[in-house]
Design an enzyme around this catalytic site. Structure first.
Site, PDB file in Angstrom:
ATOM      1  N   GLU A 237     -11.249 -32.542  90.258  1.00  0.00           N
ATOM      2  CA  GLU A 237     -10.226 -32.472  91.146  1.00  0.00           C
ATOM      3  C   GLU A 237      -9.023 -33.487  90.670  1.00  0.00           C
ATOM      4  O   GLU A 237      -8.096 -33.174  91.106  1.00  0.00           O
ATOM      5  CB  GLU A 237     -10.851 -32.576  92.490  1.00  0.00           C
ATOM      6  CG  GLU A 237     -11.208 -31.020  93.093  1.00  0.00           C
ATOM      7  CD  GLU A 237     -12.454 -30.796  92.298  1.00  0.00           C
ATOM      8  OE1 GLU A 237     -13.460 -31.690  91.929  1.00  0.00           O
ATOM      9  OE2 GLU A 237     -12.670 -29.403  92.400  1.00  0.00           O
TER      10      GLU A 237
ATOM     11  N   ILE B 172     -15.141 -45.661  71.263  1.00  0.00           N
ATOM     12  CA  ILE B 172     -15.063 -44.731  72.067  1.00  0.00           C
ATOM     13  C   ILE B 172     -13.699 -44.635  73.028  1.00  0.00           C
ATOM     14  O   ILE B 172     -13.408 -43.334  73.579  1.00  0.00           O
ATOM     15  CB  ILE B 172     -16.290 -44.678  73.506  1.00  0.00           C
ATOM     16  CG1 ILE B 172     -16.086 -45.789  74.037  1.00  0.00           C
ATOM     17  CG2 ILE B 172     -17.485 -44.665  72.451  1.00  0.00           C
ATOM     18  CD1 ILE B 172     -17.112 -45.757  75.426  1.00  0.00           C
ATOM     19  N   ASP B 173     -12.967 -45.438  73.177  1.00  0.00           N
ATOM     20  CA  ASP B 173     -11.924 -45.696  74.123  1.00  0.00           C
ATOM     21  C   ASP B 173     -10.708 -44.722  73.626  1.00  0.00           C
ATOM     22  O   ASP B 173      -9.644 -44.719  74.428  1.00  0.00           O
ATOM     23  CB  ASP B 173     -11.397 -47.111  74.216  1.00  0.00           C
ATOM     24  CG  ASP B 173     -12.408 -48.113  74.877  1.00  0.00           C
ATOM     25  OD1 ASP B 173     -13.429 -47.486  75.433  1.00  0.00           O
ATOM     26  OD2 ASP B 173     -12.265 -49.274  74.733  1.00  0.00           O
TER      27      ASP B 173
ATOM     28  N   GLY C  39     -13.034 -51.266  67.086  1.00  0.00           N
ATOM     29  CA  GLY C  39     -11.919 -50.999  67.938  1.00  0.00           C
ATOM     30  C   GLY C  39     -10.823 -52.051  67.828  1.00  0.00           C
ATOM     31  O   GLY C  39     -10.631 -52.765  66.877  1.00  0.00           O
TER      32      GLY C  39
ATOM     33  N   SER D  86     -11.598 -55.794  66.957  1.00  0.00           N
ATOM     34  CA  SER D  86     -12.175 -55.985  65.923  1.00  0.00           C
ATOM     35  C   SER D  86     -11.314 -55.720  64.518  1.00  0.00           C
ATOM     36  O   SER D  86     -11.205 -56.598  63.648  1.00  0.00           O
ATOM     37  CB  SER D  86     -13.381 -54.803  65.449  1.00  0.00           C
ATOM     38  OG  SER D  86     -14.394 -55.074  66.393  1.00  0.00           O
TER      39      SER D  86
END
Ligand code: F6P
Length: 325
Positions: free
Chosen positions: A191, A130-131, A105, A108
């Protein structure tokens, strides 16, 4: 014709599902094109400690479906120092590595960029986080799997939320980015979402309580982006104080979001960008991240990938607001 003969590959930072598929792709495409491949273990620490092994196609057999990373990973403090990077470069020379593929990411790829500049080395980045917070690629390796994991968890939480007529604050990862929170909220039919990109002038909880809680629904799910001060617990406490009649619970999904078998989307993204890394080396590209934009492979300068803010489509906020009435 490239003069590069040996390519080193490492995974760094938080692991992400699909990293193994990327390691496999770089290794196999590299071997197909006549390169030697060396696997570097435990991220940049493996370069510093010479934790390096020659890879054949067998080393990457049967891993495309596995989460985590067979190369292990680390957030290396030593590599942030000049001394650490000097040791890493000594091992690069010792191992005869001419180019480095770094899967990771923001932190790195920042490390890869600094190293490439300092030692005039060819570094190619693959977006593994994953971000989904890297600029220049529509998606990062691991993001789709994590999104699906979150949605699966929220579907389950909704069963109990509805049965008890409770408000649930579900905290998800993302570091400083709200892509996971906003999109998983849409996909799970939550919601509301509380995200960093929407936190400037309006108090998001107040806005939600005003708009959302007066709806006919007796239970609801609010997805909250992780934050050191204003995570799910903070918002749950506020609701408990300000609206004592509501039955409130918190669920922090934590590291389960990072594990599991990568989705087909992440395996394909990892495979395409892995092959793209080898193509880039063959073409003489240096210091770029391989991304996919509008279904096309793109080369994004490492500096741009890590420094530019990935645009957040504010329309997604309206989508959620309108669909959660
Ligand atoms: O960058 C990936 C990520 O999972 C973030 O979403 C999260 O903030 C962080 O890593 C957690 O890191 P660690 O596993 O070191 O606690």
């Amino acid at each position: 014709m490239t003069r590069i003969k040996t390519i080193g590959i490492l995974t760094s930072g938080g692991d992400a599902p699909g990293m193994n598929a990327a390691i496999r792709a770089v290794t196999r495409a590299g071997i197909c094109n006549g390169f030697n491949i060396k696997g570097i273990y435990r991220g940049f620490d493996g370069l510093i400690n010479d934790d390096i092994k020659s890879f054949t196609t067998e080393n990457v057999s049967g891993i495309i479906m596995q989460g985590g990373t067979i190369l292990k990973t680390a957030r290396s403090n030593d590599f942030t120092t000049e001394e650490g990077r000097r040791k890493a470069y000594e091992n690069i020379v010792k191992e005869g590595i001419d180019a480095l593929v770094v899967i990771g990411g923001n932190g790195s790829l920042t490390g890869a960029r600094v190293f490439a500049q300092e030692y005039d080395l060819c570094c190619i980045g693959l977006p593994g986080t994953i971000d989904n917070d890297l600029y220049g690629t529509d998606s990062t390796i691991g993001y789709d799997t994590t999104m699906n994991t979150i949605v699966d968890c929220v579907d389950r939480i909704r069963d109990t939320a509805q049965s008890h007529e409770r408000i649930f604050f579900v905290e998800v990862m993302g570091r400083d980015a709200g892509f996971l929170a906003q999109n998983s909220a849409i996909a799970a039919g939550a919601e509301a979402a509380i995200i960093p990109e929407d936190s400037t002038d309006v108090d998001q909880l107040a806005r939600f309580m005003e708009r959302g809680i007066r709806k006919s629904k007796k239970s609801c799910i609010v997805i909250v982006s992780e934050s050191p001060k204003c995570g799910a617990l903070y918002y749950a406490d506020r609701v408990k104080k300000e609206f004592p009649d509501y039955d409130v619970r918190v669920s922090i999904l934590g590291h389960l979001q990072r594990g599991g078998r990568p989705t087909a989307h992440d395996r394909i993204l990892a495979s395409r960008t892995g092959v793209g890394a080898i193509d880039a080396i063959l073409q003489g590209q240096r210091n770029v991240m391989i991304g996919v934009r509008n279904n096309e492979i793109v080369y994004v300068p490492l500096l741009e990938a890590v420094r530019s803010d990935k645009p957040f489509d504010k329309k997604l906020i309206t989508v959620l607001d309108e669909l959660s009435i």
